[in-house]
Design a protein around this motif. Structure first.
Motif, short mmCIF file in Angstrom:
data_model
loop_
_atom_site.label_atom_id
_atom_site.label_comp_id
_atom_site.label_asym_id
_atom_site.label_seq_id
_atom_site.Cartn_x
_atom_site.Cartn_y
_atom_site.Cartn_z
N GLY A 47 14.81 2.92 11.22
CA GLY A 47 16.24 3.32 10.88
C GLY A 47 16.61 3.24 9.37
N TYR A 48 15.88 2.53 8.55
CA TYR A 48 16.03 2.60 7.29
C TYR A 48 14.78 3.04 6.36
CZ TYR A 48 17.60 0.26 2.77
OH TYR A 48 17.94 0.05 1.42
N ILE A 49 13.66 2.26 6.49
CA ILE A 49 12.51 2.82 5.69
C ILE A 49 12.16 4.04 5.75
CG2 ILE A 49 10.12 2.00 5.08
CD1 ILE A 49 11.01 -0.65 5.88
N ASN B 266 4.64 6.95 -2.51
CA ASN B 266 4.15 6.94 -1.25
C ASN B 266 2.59 7.29 -1.40
OD1 ASN B 266 6.38 6.12 -0.23
ND2 ASN B 266 7.02 8.45 0.43
N GLN B 267 1.77 6.72 -0.17
CA GLN B 267 0.46 7.07 -0.53
C GLN B 267 -0.15 7.42 1.04
OE1 GLN B 267 -1.31 7.11 -3.22
NE2 GLN B 267 0.12 5.88 -4.63
N ARG B 268 -1.17 8.35 0.91
CA ARG B 268 -1.79 8.61 2.27
C ARG B 268 -2.57 7.54 2.90
NH1 ARG B 268 -2.54 13.38 4.21
NH2 ARG B 268 -4.76 13.33 4.37
N ARG C 146 14.82 6.50 4.20
CA ARG C 146 14.93 6.62 2.91
C ARG C 146 13.69 6.64 1.94
NH1 ARG C 146 20.06 3.12 1.55
NH2 ARG C 146 21.05 2.98 3.59
N LYS C 147 12.54 5.93 2.57
CA LYS C 147 11.56 6.03 1.71
C LYS C 147 10.44 7.41 1.96
CE LYS C 147 7.31 3.10 0.67
NZ LYS C 147 7.11 3.67 -0.83
N ALA D 257 1.01 -1.24 0.15
CA ALA D 257 0.02 0.01 -0.18
C ALA D 257 0.75 1.19 -0.11
CB ALA D 257 -1.04 -0.04 1.30
N SER D 258 2.34 1.17 0.38
CA SER D 258 2.97 2.17 0.33
C SER D 258 2.54 3.29 1.35
CB SER D 258 3.21 2.79 -1.29
OG SER D 258 4.45 2.98 -1.54
N VAL D 259 2.03 2.98 2.36
CA VAL D 259 1.62 4.13 3.49
C VAL D 259 2.68 3.92 4.52
CG1 VAL D 259 -0.85 3.80 3.18
CG2 VAL D 259 0.44 2.04 4.61
#
Lengths: 385, 259
Positions: A281-283, A351-353, A286-287, A150-152
């Motif tokens: 610490g990563y996602i 990214n999505q809300r 970075r994202k 979902a990229s939330v």
């Protein structure tokens, strides 16, 4: 107090002159002195906090109620123990208060060895029984996979939601009214709205899973508006933030845990879970361009537990060791069952809300309307003042 | 100082879910085997045994994909048992990084398989597990296929036959004590250990570190294995991976072996 908006647009380059929050938070505002809204809001909030005597009185009342509720039962309250500072300290306090807590550990498949060792030492030294709520890993993995797809921003919703669900479920099962939680304003008051999402929004969770999940969710302990209403209004179960009723100083709490319970420090906040470590610490950096340490450290500055210089120095350090990040990444990918290509694609997917998948707002509004109407009727017929 | 191996046994079901049985019967789901092995790995255990308890009953071979994912987390010797029916199966398992295969059902159906694997990979690479239960009248017998199939053979005779076939190790696994925290079955462990020249691993019933010493000193076992003890906090308590630390092992076990 009215807050003057900075003439400068918020950029990540502008750092609050009192905290270490900066323009990487899209909702931050700065006043003419470069002080962010959180600092002002915290001052207003701190002014409403009870003084030491009032806190003690509230604590005494709560403990009396907990003990009374536990009379004749094997336990008198529920404590969720992750092995991290906050929950470990709550568990230690429970022993000092002579409580008989049902200690619940939530196993979502991401424990690391230090967390497990801390839990073992705590239960051994304090002589508390341990109850583990083992998530069905296949279902939980499917839900976590769905959040990735979902990229939330808040991939921790499944964990946080289900931990609370499990705690309420167990409190109900053992007929207990009190859950002692490690939530506290000394270290967790500040969190920009866009950096996380409402943990109890079951509509959002289900919709994300319906859209991206592959397996039915049957065994996970859901905690939406209706479940919460049932537990809280019908069963009378309360979650109590006891650390807000004591002087909670994180560094001192750590020292005490190390000294008294052979507790081992694992580094960053909530790094007791490998997934959380990788996520924070990563996602997130970075994202999503989010470094949660800014909020955590700012919170410590606000509650007087760190200086701004200390916080700035800390932020100069990488979130955690780069080689370990790569190892964690390979492990997370494998455990979630993504191929390398799939995982890389998910990490750069737009990214999505959360809200685009739907929210529980209507349910909540309806719920509060019903509560309001019910209150009015009861007042009209004289059953309630 | 003499050291002995203290081995956690992990059992997985047909879906590669970590489960723990009591008496090879009632199962409790206890989580994800990948994470469990990772934690044991950090705790630096001597060796792990992974057993698929449904493979033989299902009449299928090992779940190689799942086993590979699990073995990848272990930088320590690991053995696997469940559904191994051919030398090729064993070869594939060794290629995944396993140090040892554990035979049981198939070893009784065809002892030649033990010989064939031992001939190709060495007897140190093949162990035979003898799950046994008490017969209604007199003595004990080995029960294969997750305790469902009678072999009619007593553990001692079976151990001798498997040692003769080329097994490098015998696991004496008491079904009656599995998951019960009642301590090892010392008489059977002793009888088997006295009857064969190869290493014997005592398994089934360990309730604590203090059960290990008698199994070695009095029972003649060369290693001890346990599962409930290492996956539960205590009897009737929550799931929590644990393993005694080096100092505990030294003071309460190894040092006493020398005495």
């Amino acid at each position: 107090m009215t807050l003057a908006t900075s003439p400068l647009p918020a950029t990540s380059a502008q750092v609050c002159t009192r905290t270490v929050m900066d323009g990487s938070d899209p909702d931050i505002r700065f006043d003419a002195d470069g002080v962010c809204n959180y600092w002002h809001e915290y001052q207003a909030f701190a002014a409403t906090l009870p003084d030491a005597a009032a806190k003690q009185a509230r604590l005494d009342t709560l403990l009396a109620a907990v003990r009374a509720d536990g009379k004749g039962k094997p336990y008198d309250c529920v404590i969720g123990l992750s092995g991290g500072v906050d929950s470990s300290y709550v568990t230690w306090l429970a022993k000092q208060w002579d409580l008989r807590p049902l200690i619940v550990h939530f196993d979502n498949g991401w424990n690391n060895e230090l967390a497990v060792r801390n839990i073992e030492n705590i239960c051994k030294k304090l002589d508390f029984e341990l109850h583990t709520f083992v998530m069905d890993w296949d279902e939980f993995r499917d839900l976590q996979r769905a959040y990735f797809k979902a990229s939330v921003v808040d991939i921790e919703v499944p964990t946080d939601h289900m931990i609370s669900g499990a705690l309420y479920r167990l409190a109900a099962k053992y007929n207990l009214k009190y859950i002692l939680s490690g939530l506290n304003h000394a270290t967790e008051w500040l969190m920009p709205p866009s950096w996380n999402y409402a943990k109890f929004d079951l509509v959002n969770l289900k919709s994300i899973h319906r859209t991206f999940g592959e397996k039915p969710l049957r065994k996970l302990p859901a905690l939406g508006v209706w479940q919460r209403a049932w537990y809280q209004l019908v069963r009378g179960i309360h979650s109590e933030a006891v650390l807000d009723l004591v002087d909670f100083d994180k560094a001192k709490a750590k020292e005490l845990l190390i000294r008294e319970l052979d507790w081992v420090d694992y580094g960053g906040k909530h790094y007791e879970s490998l997934f959380t470590r990788f996520y924070q610490g990563y996602i997130l950096p970075r994202k999503f361009g989010v470094d949660k340490r800014k909020a955590h450290l700012s919170n410590l500055i606000l509650s007087g537990q760190a200086t701004r210089d200390e916080a700035l120095r800390e932020l100069q350090q990488p979130t955690y060791d780069a080689a370990m990040q790569e190892r964690d990444k390979a492990y997370v990918r494998k455990k979630l069952g993504f191929s390398e290509a799939e995982f890389e694609e998910l990490l750069v997917r737009p990214n999505q809300r959360h809200e685009i998948y739907g929210t529980d707002q209507k349910q909540r509004e309806f719920y509060f309307r019903v509560i309001g109407t019910a209150g009015k009727i009861l007042r009209t017929v004289g059953l309630k003042r | 100082m003499r050291r002995i191996r203290v081995i956690p046994v992990l059992t997985i079901d047909r879906d590669a879910r970590l489960v723990k049985t009591v008496g090879f019967g009632k199962r409790t789901y206890i989580g994800d085997p990948i994470n469990a092995v990772r934690i044991f790995n950090t705790k630096m255990v001597d060796e792990i045994l992974l057993l698929d308890i449904d493979a033989s009953t299902d009449g299928r071979g090992p779940n190689f994909d799942a086993i590979g994912d699990i073995v990848e987390e272990a930088f320590l010797p690991m053995g696997y048992g469940g559904g191994i029916r051919s030398v090729d199966d064993a070869a594939r398992l060794f290629a995944l990084g396993l140090e040892k295969v554990v035979l049981s059902t198939e070893a009784f159906a065809d002892p030649g398989l033990v010989t064939a694997i031992a001939d190709r990979f060495g007897s140190q690479a093949v162990a035979v597990s003898l799950p046994y239960g008490r017969k209604l009248i007199g003595g004990e017998q080995v029960l294969t296929r997750s305790g469902k199939q009678r072999t009619g053979q007593a553990p001692v005779a079976a151990a001798q036959a498997m040692a003769a076939a080329g097994a490098g190790e015998i696991i004496v696994y008491s079904i009656d004590r599995d998951g019960k925290w009642t301590g090892f079955d010392l008489p059977t462990v002793s009888a088997v250990a006295a009857a064969v020249a190869i290493p014997v691993v005592a398994c089934g019933g360990a309730a604590g570190l203090d059960d290990f010493l008698p199994a070695i000193r009095d029972g003649g076992a060369s290693a001890v294995a346990a599962s409930s003890l290492f996956v539960y906090r205590a009897p009737k308590q929550g799931v929590l991976i644990s393993y005694p630390d080096e100092a505990d092992l030294r003071d309460r076990l190894f040092a006493k072996l020398d005495a």
